[in-house]
Design an enzyme around this catalytic site. Sequence first.
Site, PDB file in Angstrom:
ATOM      1  N   GLU A   1      55.365  19.984  15.656  1.00  0.00           N
ATOM      2  CA  GLU A   1      56.629  19.937  16.094  1.00  0.00           C
ATOM      3  C   GLU A   1      57.323  19.793  14.758  1.00  0.00           C
ATOM      4  OE1 GLU A   1      57.441  20.062  19.198  1.00  0.00           O
ATOM      5  OE2 GLU A   1      55.343  20.021  19.635  1.00  0.00           O
ATOM      6  N   GLY A   2      58.800  19.792  15.010  1.00  0.00           N
ATOM      7  CA  GLY A   2      59.777  19.629  13.878  1.00  0.00           C
ATOM      8  C   GLY A   2      60.125  20.919  13.176  1.00  0.00           C
TER       9      GLY A   2
ATOM     10  N   LYS B   1      51.543  22.552  22.291  1.00  0.00           N
ATOM     11  CA  LYS B   1      51.567  24.055  22.618  1.00  0.00           C
ATOM     12  C   LYS B   1      50.438  24.458  23.391  1.00  0.00           C
ATOM     13  CE  LYS B   1      55.026  24.532  19.902  1.00  0.00           C
ATOM     14  NZ  LYS B   1      55.364  23.188  19.337  1.00  0.00           N
TER      15      LYS B   1
ATOM     16  N   SER C   1      65.446  14.622  19.506  1.00  0.00           N
ATOM     17  CA  SER C   1      66.480  14.143  18.820  1.00  0.00           C
ATOM     18  C   SER C   1      67.892  14.897  19.209  1.00  0.00           C
ATOM     19  CB  SER C   1      66.175  14.380  17.354  1.00  0.00           C
ATOM     20  OG  SER C   1      66.014  15.798  16.941  1.00  0.00           O
TER      21      SER C   1
ATOM     22  N   ARG D   1      62.803  16.697  25.958  1.00  0.00           N
ATOM     23  CA  ARG D   1      63.991  17.791  25.890  1.00  0.00           C
ATOM     24  C   ARG D   1      63.187  19.059  26.104  1.00  0.00           C
ATOM     25  NH1 ARG D   1      65.877  17.972  20.419  1.00  0.00           N
ATOM     26  NH2 ARG D   1      64.825  19.940  20.279  1.00  0.00           N
TER      27      ARG D   1
ATOM     28  N   GLU E   1      59.853  25.622  24.400  1.00  0.00           N
ATOM     29  CA  GLU E   1      58.690  24.593  24.260  1.00  0.00           C
ATOM     30  C   GLU E   1      59.481  23.179  24.802  1.00  0.00           C
ATOM     31  OE1 GLU E   1      58.068  23.021  20.274  1.00  0.00           O
ATOM     32  OE2 GLU E   1      60.459  22.965  19.990  1.00  0.00           O
TER      33      GLU E   1
ATOM     34  N   LYS F   1      51.977  30.453  17.245  1.00  0.00           N
ATOM     35  CA  LYS F   1      52.400  28.895  17.072  1.00  0.00           C
ATOM     36  C   LYS F   1      51.208  27.952  16.951  1.00  0.00           C
ATOM     37  CE  LYS F   1      56.798  29.038  19.992  1.00  0.00           C
ATOM     38  NZ  LYS F   1      57.408  28.192  20.773  1.00  0.00           N
TER      39      LYS F   1
ATOM     40  N   ARG G   1      71.945  24.597  20.263  1.00  0.00           N
ATOM     41  CA  ARG G   1      71.754  24.768  18.780  1.00  0.00           C
ATOM     42  C   ARG G   1      72.132  26.227  18.338  1.00  0.00           C
ATOM     43  NH1 ARG G   1      66.238  21.921  17.922  1.00  0.00           N
ATOM     44  NH2 ARG G   1      66.170  23.154  20.158  1.00  0.00           N
TER      45      ARG G   1
ATOM     46  N   ASN H   1      59.661  19.254  24.106  1.00  0.00           N
ATOM     47  CA  ASN H   1      59.454  18.017  23.218  1.00  0.00           C
ATOM     48  C   ASN H   1      59.162  16.890  23.783  1.00  0.00           C
ATOM     49  OD1 ASN H   1      60.227  19.573  20.566  1.00  0.00           O
ATOM     50  ND2 ASN H   1      61.889  20.092  22.095  1.00  0.00           N
TER      51      ASN H   1
END
EC number: 6.3.2.3
Length: 474
Positions: free
Chosen positions: A368-369, A305, A151, A125, A144, A364, A450, A146
């Site tokens: 992740e997350g 990254k 998800s 994604r 970024e 950064k 989002r 993923n």
Amino acid sequence: MATGWGSLLQDEQQLEELARQAVDRALAEGVLLRTSQEPSSSDVVSYAPFTLFPSLVPSALLEQAYAVQMDFNLLVDAVSQNAAFLEQTLSSTIKRDNFTAHLFDIHKQVLKEGIAQTVFLGLNRSDYMFQRNADGSAALKQIEINTISASFGGLASRTPAVHRHVLNVLGKTKEAAKILSNNPSKGLAMGIAKAWELYGSANARVLLIAQEKERNIFDQRAIENELLARNIHVIRRKFEDVSEKGSLDQDRRLFMDDQEVAVVYFRDGYMPSHYSLQNWGARLLLERSCAVKCPDIATQLAGTKKVQQELSRSGMLEVLLPGQPEAVARLRATFAGLYSLDMGEEGDQAITEAIAAPSCFVLKPQREGGGNNLYGEEMVQALERLKDSEERASYILMEKIEPEPFGNCLLRPGSPARVVQCISELGIFGVYVRQGKTLVMNKHVGHLLRTKAIEHADGGVAAGVAVLDNPYPV
């Protein structure tokens, strides 16, 4: 961009009634999370946080994000196959970042032994924000990509009905019809199914590597259910189960509880906290097998990254995607400014600029997350601490994207509906399957919007900051 739902956001009584209707519809549609109190049980569940109204997104930027997704699929796949590029790019990072170093060690071990898998599956994604230009227009800029455990493809397919319902309640049927249908979980499952089919063993299973405490289970079940509809069975196991009951036969076929595994789909394993020594051993076992890993270790490294920052270097895309100038141009148009912090003059200059203008940059780490990035004063303090240390090489600097804020109403369990100034992040899901050197599938399969209040700098839905949304194309 147009102002959106301005007048509707003024009437508090109407908002409260709409919020009640929206929440009931979300529950009915299956926009669900387990609770933070009971993350391992579905006995009590709640709705996943979402916006009361869909947020306005320029159609041109939505189309651009979709158009470049297949290029990003090709790019990630090219990087994952280029061992020399990965080694060179991550050489300084792995000296200072233990997590990336662990992943890289497994990568090297698998290369040395010889890669057993012949089918490769990417479910990724790519996430963007809309940069506000000086002339008032907006530009698509990548935050970024993923490449592991991307998800919300399941829940994103359930939210359009909720927003259509809200608009229909208001008598806005024309507007309701403009909300795009979206079913990423179906497309993600299609990729897994293709990889399973090419593996070529009719009784083999898909192994989903899950976390012990998984609030976002319904998102994952959406993909499992799509696979079951194709008569492909999924078994959910933890890393610990793999180390206890996983094994390889002499052909390096993977077995779990004596069942052959065709595809390993990771919904765990993207953060340092996900690994004990035992879990690293389990990951190595999975990587050594000929099962299709989603992602394989090289593809996880391609999503770091540091790789993202190196890809933005002049001439780098041309090396990785030779003879594809149109793809290169589409990709480069989405890149924000990215800067290396490796020891040396280039890194020194980036640090000096960021300390001088902290509102223009984000620091950064290779994580992740969500919830890991540093901004403003916190970033300055970190850079002052890091500037003379080799540890700085485990970070990158990125230009801070400044979207145009807008009003929306965020709905969260246990919180009153409140209208706040927000910004959005658009994700496009990509799927590709490669057999040997032949790409047999390359698609975009849906989107995720989002939205978060502007006071929250960092973090996604799972991190408890952003909420689910839908683009309203304008």
